[in-house]
Structures are given as structure tokens and as C-alpha cells.
Design a protein around this motif. Sequence first.
Motif, PDB file in Angstrom:
ATOM      1  N   GLN A 110       0.841  -1.195   0.000  1.00 38.88           N
ATOM      2  CA  GLN A 110       0.000   0.000   0.000  1.00 38.88           C
ATOM      3  C   GLN A 110       0.882   1.254   0.000  1.00 38.88           C
ATOM      4  O   GLN A 110       1.811   1.362   0.795  1.00 38.88           O
ATOM      5  CB  GLN A 110      -0.899   0.014   1.242  1.00 38.88           C
ATOM      6  N   TRP A 120      -4.331   9.563  -3.236  1.00 36.84           N
ATOM      7  CA  TRP A 120      -5.150   8.368  -3.016  1.00 36.84           C
ATOM      8  C   TRP A 120      -4.250   7.231  -2.554  1.00 36.84           C
ATOM      9  O   TRP A 120      -3.203   6.969  -3.145  1.00 36.84           O
ATOM     10  CB  TRP A 120      -5.859   7.981  -4.316  1.00 36.84           C
ATOM     11  N   THR A 122      -3.526   3.413  -2.277  1.00 30.29           N
ATOM     12  CA  THR A 122      -3.957   2.254  -3.059  1.00 30.29           C
ATOM     13  C   THR A 122      -2.915   1.146  -3.007  1.00 30.29           C
ATOM     14  O   THR A 122      -1.815   1.326  -2.459  1.00 30.29           O
ATOM     15  CB  THR A 122      -4.225   2.671  -4.515  1.00 30.29           C
ATOM     16  N   ASN A 123      -3.242   0.016  -3.611  1.00 32.39           N
ATOM     17  CA  ASN A 123      -2.335  -1.125  -3.688  1.00 32.39           C
ATOM     18  C   ASN A 123      -1.460  -0.979  -4.929  1.00 32.39           C
ATOM     19  O   ASN A 123      -1.966  -0.939  -6.049  1.00 32.39           O
ATOM     20  CB  ASN A 123      -3.137  -2.423  -3.759  1.00 32.39           C
ATOM     21  N   THR A 162     -10.667   2.968 -10.549  1.00 30.65           N
ATOM     22  CA  THR A 162     -10.923   3.658  -9.282  1.00 30.65           C
ATOM     23  C   THR A 162      -9.849   4.686  -8.991  1.00 30.65           C
ATOM     24  O   THR A 162     -10.141   5.826  -8.595  1.00 30.65           O
ATOM     25  CB  THR A 162     -10.994   2.641  -8.122  1.00 30.65           C
ATOM     26  N   VAL A 163      -8.595   4.314  -9.197  1.00 27.00           N
ATOM     27  CA  VAL A 163      -7.483   5.240  -8.995  1.00 27.00           C
ATOM     28  C   VAL A 163      -7.575   6.395  -9.984  1.00 27.00           C
ATOM     29  O   VAL A 163      -7.391   7.566  -9.616  1.00 27.00           O
ATOM     30  CB  VAL A 163      -6.139   4.504  -9.143  1.00 27.00           C
ATOM     31  N   ASP A 205      -8.987  -0.745  -7.719  1.00 29.16           N
ATOM     32  CA  ASP A 205      -8.178   0.128  -6.868  1.00 29.16           C
ATOM     33  C   ASP A 205      -6.757  -0.405  -6.841  1.00 29.16           C
ATOM     34  O   ASP A 205      -6.301  -1.001  -5.854  1.00 29.16           O
ATOM     35  CB  ASP A 205      -8.796   0.163  -5.466  1.00 29.16           C
TER      36      ASP A 205
END
Length: 407
Positions: A110, A120, A122-123, A162-163, A205
Motif C-alpha cells: 500500500q 489516493w 492504493t495497492n 478507481t485510482v 483500486d
Amino acid sequence: MIDVLWESVKIALNALVANKLRSVLTMLGIIIGVGAVIAMVSIGLGVRDKVQNSIASLGSNLIIVTPGAASSSGVRQAAGTNTTLTLKDAQAIAREVPGVSAVAPSVGRQYQVVAGNQNWTTNVQGTTPEYMDVRNLSVQSGSFITPEDVAARNRVAVIGSTVAGNLFGNGNPVGQNIRINNAPFKVIGVLESKGQSAGGQDQDDIVIIPLTTAQERLMGITYIQTISVQAASADVIDQVQDSITGLLRSRHRITPDKPDDFTVRNLASVMATAQETTATITMLLGSIAAISLVVGGIGIMNIMLVSVTERTREIGIRKALGAKYSNILMQFLIEAVVIGVIGGVIGIALGIGGSYAISSFAGWNTVITPLPIFVSFGFSVGIGLFFGLYPARKAALLNPIDALRYE
């Protein structure tokens, strides 16, 4: 015979129409029961399909290799907590294991990703170009990472929808710059949306970067966290899994008396377990709903006993005019079955309508199939027949003289 049967049906319908409120209340248990069975089973089947689609979206014929599950001081570690896999292990699997069509090693962590004044968390997944085929990914715009990007440790990134939405809104991210852990990266592509996984995680994501870039320039590691292996077909999955296990035990010099220091999971077995679990859930939901059908059947028997008592004199007159045991039995049985049939038809409409309503307003996935409709309808007719048998037999056995004297 048909004329007699039809005459009995007409008598039954006339009796139901003569007592409309009582007939509706009698049918209510059957209506609710049938509707509930159809709606609950449709929810269960919807859950099954969603889980299957989520697992399938991870990749077809997929085998996951993770480090860990080794015995350490008598305690077995959780899969993925150890650092026993390397890039050379992944290359050996691709080179030496027959039946393998693609291998994609990967690492992930992450990170906070920044674009302009937007950020943001995110992974971030470091992997190779094969990851796209293994995980059934497709690019909506731009391109995916290439072998050249991996070889040169390029600072390029492919981002999920999503990102993209959180960092760039409605703008085009391709060609824009982002910062991952304060390191600059250029966005070269945006992935097609895949929705949620079986565990409820957002598969969009994600940020994908070259494996070597993630290992050397971002995380500072040399090991691999996951190796995703795609078997050539479903028929060879078990064989490939066994071959991978044997190869890694040999490469890691694990003696026969020692446990594996890695875990190999076959998503086909995960799918089978998920199907078994969702089938149990569906059966449980349907069984709970079916209880109301039994309650409805008891209601039918109760009302039919009342009807026999009310019509004792009518039964005596019919017997005095020559009606046989079978005629009286048939009349009351048909009346009970008609209640079950009409209640079942209304219940089917209610169940189908309820399933669509649940899908529309609650957002749950529902699947309507013919089997629960036919089974619940047949059950409602059977309930009417079963619980109507005792009152019908009681009516047919009445002594005509006693029946005519009844007030």
C-alpha cells in the motif's frame, strides 16, 4: 369421468367464492410460502453467481504460489509471511513445468499516490507483462507494461479505474505524471473495470508497475510475494500444481521429512468450495422459506375442517341423493387442491416480482430459474392435497342420517 371431475371443480370454486375473505386468508400462507421460497432461492443463486464470477475474474486455470506456511519453532507461519520465493523460482516454473502457459511473479504494498493536488492510498503491484493474461486484465486506454520496462526498471504505471477517477476525475490519465511514495511515475495505461472481488475488495483500486522497478526503486527487496501461474487447461491444473510443488521443494532443498516453505493454491478447488458453501446457503434460505408453506398447509386443514362442519347438512343431502364415498372425498380434496393451485400461482407472481424488487432497490444480485418455481408450485399443490385429505375423508365418512339431523 371428466364431467364429474369438472363438476367437482366448479363446486369447489363456488364454495371458495361464497366465502371470499376466508378463502383469501387460507391461501395467504401458501402465497407467502411460495413467494418466499422463490425470492430466497433467487438471492442464494445470485450470491453463488457473484462469487463464481469474482473468482473467475482473478484468472482462468489459475494457480497461486505464495511463500510461508513453514514450520518455525514449532509454529506454522501464515501463507505469504515468509520470504522464500525469488524471481528465479518463477522463471524455473515457466521453463521447467509442463502444462504452464504463463507465469507472473509479483510484489505488492500500500502506498499513497499523488497527482497534482489529489492523493489516493492504493495497492501498488509490481509485476511482469504476463500478469495481464494470467489475471484476465484488459486495457481501456493506453498500453500495459512491456518486457523492456521490466528490463530497464522504467518508472511507468498502469492504473485501475478507481485510482483514475480519484486522481484525475473525468480527465485522461494517460501521459500524466503521478508520484508513488514521492517517486515520479508516468501513467501509460488505464485498466478496464473489473468490479469487486469475492472478498468484497475493489479490483480497480490498483496501480501496476514493472516488477524490477517495484523491487529495486520502491520497496528495496529481492524476494517475490506471489507467483501467479496459468495452466494450459483445466484438465492439467492438478498435474501442474504437483509439478510446481516438486520443483520448488527441489530448488529450496527441502528434505522429505520437512514441510513446504511455500503454499500452492488451486483456484479450481477454491471455486468448488465456494460453490458448496453457496449451495448450502441457498438450501438454508429455501428451507426457512418452505416452513411457511407447511404453516399454510395447516391453515388449509383448519379451514377445511370448519367447512366440513358448516356443510354437514349439505353432505347428508348429497349422500341421501346417492353420492358415493368417492364423490364426497373428491369434492373436498379438489377444493383443497384448488386453494393450493391458486395460492401457488399468486405466490409465483409474488416471488418473481419480489426478486426483481430486491435486485432493483437493494442492489443485490438475484437469479430466477425454473426449478424453484416448479418445485415450490408442486409443493403448494401437494400441501393442499396432503392437508386436505383428513377433512375430505371426515366429510366422506359422515353418516347421512346423522348429517341430515345436524343443525
